[in-house]
Write a protein that holds these residues in place. Structure first.
Motif, PDB file in Angstrom:
ATOM      1  N   ASN A  36       5.568   1.002   0.683  1.00  0.00           N
ATOM      2  CA  ASN A  36       4.439   0.461   1.469  1.00  0.00           C
ATOM      3  C   ASN A  36       4.529  -1.052   1.600  1.00  0.00           C
ATOM      4  OD1 ASN A  36       3.614   3.059   1.573  1.00  0.00           O
ATOM      5  ND2 ASN A  36       1.556   2.701   0.837  1.00  0.00           N
ATOM      6  N   ASP A  42      -2.120  -0.162   3.319  1.00  0.00           N
ATOM      7  CA  ASP A  42      -2.462   1.020   2.523  1.00  0.00           C
ATOM      8  C   ASP A  42      -2.085   2.336   3.190  1.00  0.00           C
ATOM      9  OD1 ASP A  42      -3.497  -0.578   0.542  1.00  0.00           O
ATOM     10  OD2 ASP A  42      -5.537  -0.529   1.347  1.00  0.00           O
ATOM     11  N   GLU A  44      -0.124   5.545   4.215  1.00  0.00           N
ATOM     12  CA  GLU A  44       0.969   6.340   3.691  1.00  0.00           C
ATOM     13  C   GLU A  44       1.808   6.761   4.887  1.00  0.00           C
ATOM     14  OE1 GLU A  44       1.605  10.555   1.475  1.00  0.00           O
ATOM     15  OE2 GLU A  44      -0.078   9.321   0.840  1.00  0.00           O
ATOM     16  N   TRP A  45       3.067   6.364   4.902  1.00  0.00           N
ATOM     17  CA  TRP A  45       3.915   6.607   6.054  1.00  0.00           C
ATOM     18  C   TRP A  45       5.268   7.125   5.578  1.00  0.00           C
ATOM     19  CZ3 TRP A  45       3.443   2.448  10.383  1.00  0.00           C
ATOM     20  CH2 TRP A  45       3.709   3.031  11.623  1.00  0.00           C
ATOM     21  N   PRO A  46       5.305   8.382   5.148  1.00  0.00           N
ATOM     22  CA  PRO A  46       6.535   8.908   4.551  1.00  0.00           C
ATOM     23  C   PRO A  46       7.643   9.138   5.575  1.00  0.00           C
ATOM     24  CG  PRO A  46       4.937  10.658   4.792  1.00  0.00           C
ATOM     25  CD  PRO A  46       4.247   9.376   5.212  1.00  0.00           C
TER      26      PRO A  46
END
Length: 164
Positions: A36, A42, A44-46
């Motif tokens: 991150n 903040d 969440e970017w998988p």
């Protein structure tokens, strides 16, 4: 996805937001999203398709994508030239990857850059988003802008831009 393409009479999709880059750079980008980095905050970017280049290209073909771009993004001065050299070397690009180039905005600001117009094209970042490709195509349909617009966004605009 095949039904989507057939209904619109498209031979395939052209995706202008896929990330193919030198392996060393790609792993740094993946690490940035894994930790991150500051620009993500903040969120969440998988990375959902963490695979070797050939596997990612094959996956795009399974989705019905016939051409795609490398979407090279230099995030610091001096990177653009290296990335452009990599992109120009056809032996390093996966098959079906369109030749594109990049620039670092701060190094190339001015009237020319300010005059660029954005044209809508299929922009589905498949390396980071966990939403399915089909879901994203249906989201475009829900815009209710018509089949002509969908054909243009998913295929025709990129055909004109890249002279395919």
């Amino acid at each position: 996805m095949r039904r989507f393409r057939e209904r619109l009479g498209l031979p395939g999709l052209i995706d202008v937001h896929t990330h193919f880059m030198p392996e060393r750079v790609l792993h740094k980008v993946w690490n940035y999203f894994d930790t991150n980095g500051p620009l993500i905050g903040d969120l969440e970017w998988p990375i959902t398709h963490r695979k070797e280049e050939a596997e990612r290209a094959a996956l795009l073909r399974e989705f019905g994508v016939r051409s795609f771009t490398a979407m090279l993004c230099p995030h610091k001065p001096g990177m653009a030239a290296c990335l452009n050299t990599w992109a120009a070397d056809s032996a390093r690009r996966p098959p079906d990857c369109l030749h594109t180039a990049t620039l670092f905005p701060v190094e190339h600001s001015g009237p020319g850059a300010a005059g660029l117009r954005k044209r809508h094209q299929l922009d589905r970042d498949r390396t980071r988003r966990s939403v399915s490709y089909v879901h994203e195509l249906h989201a475009l349909e829900r815009q209710e802008l018509g089949e002509e617009w969908l054909r243009a966004v998913c295929h025709d605009n990129a055909v004109r831009l890249f002279l395919l």
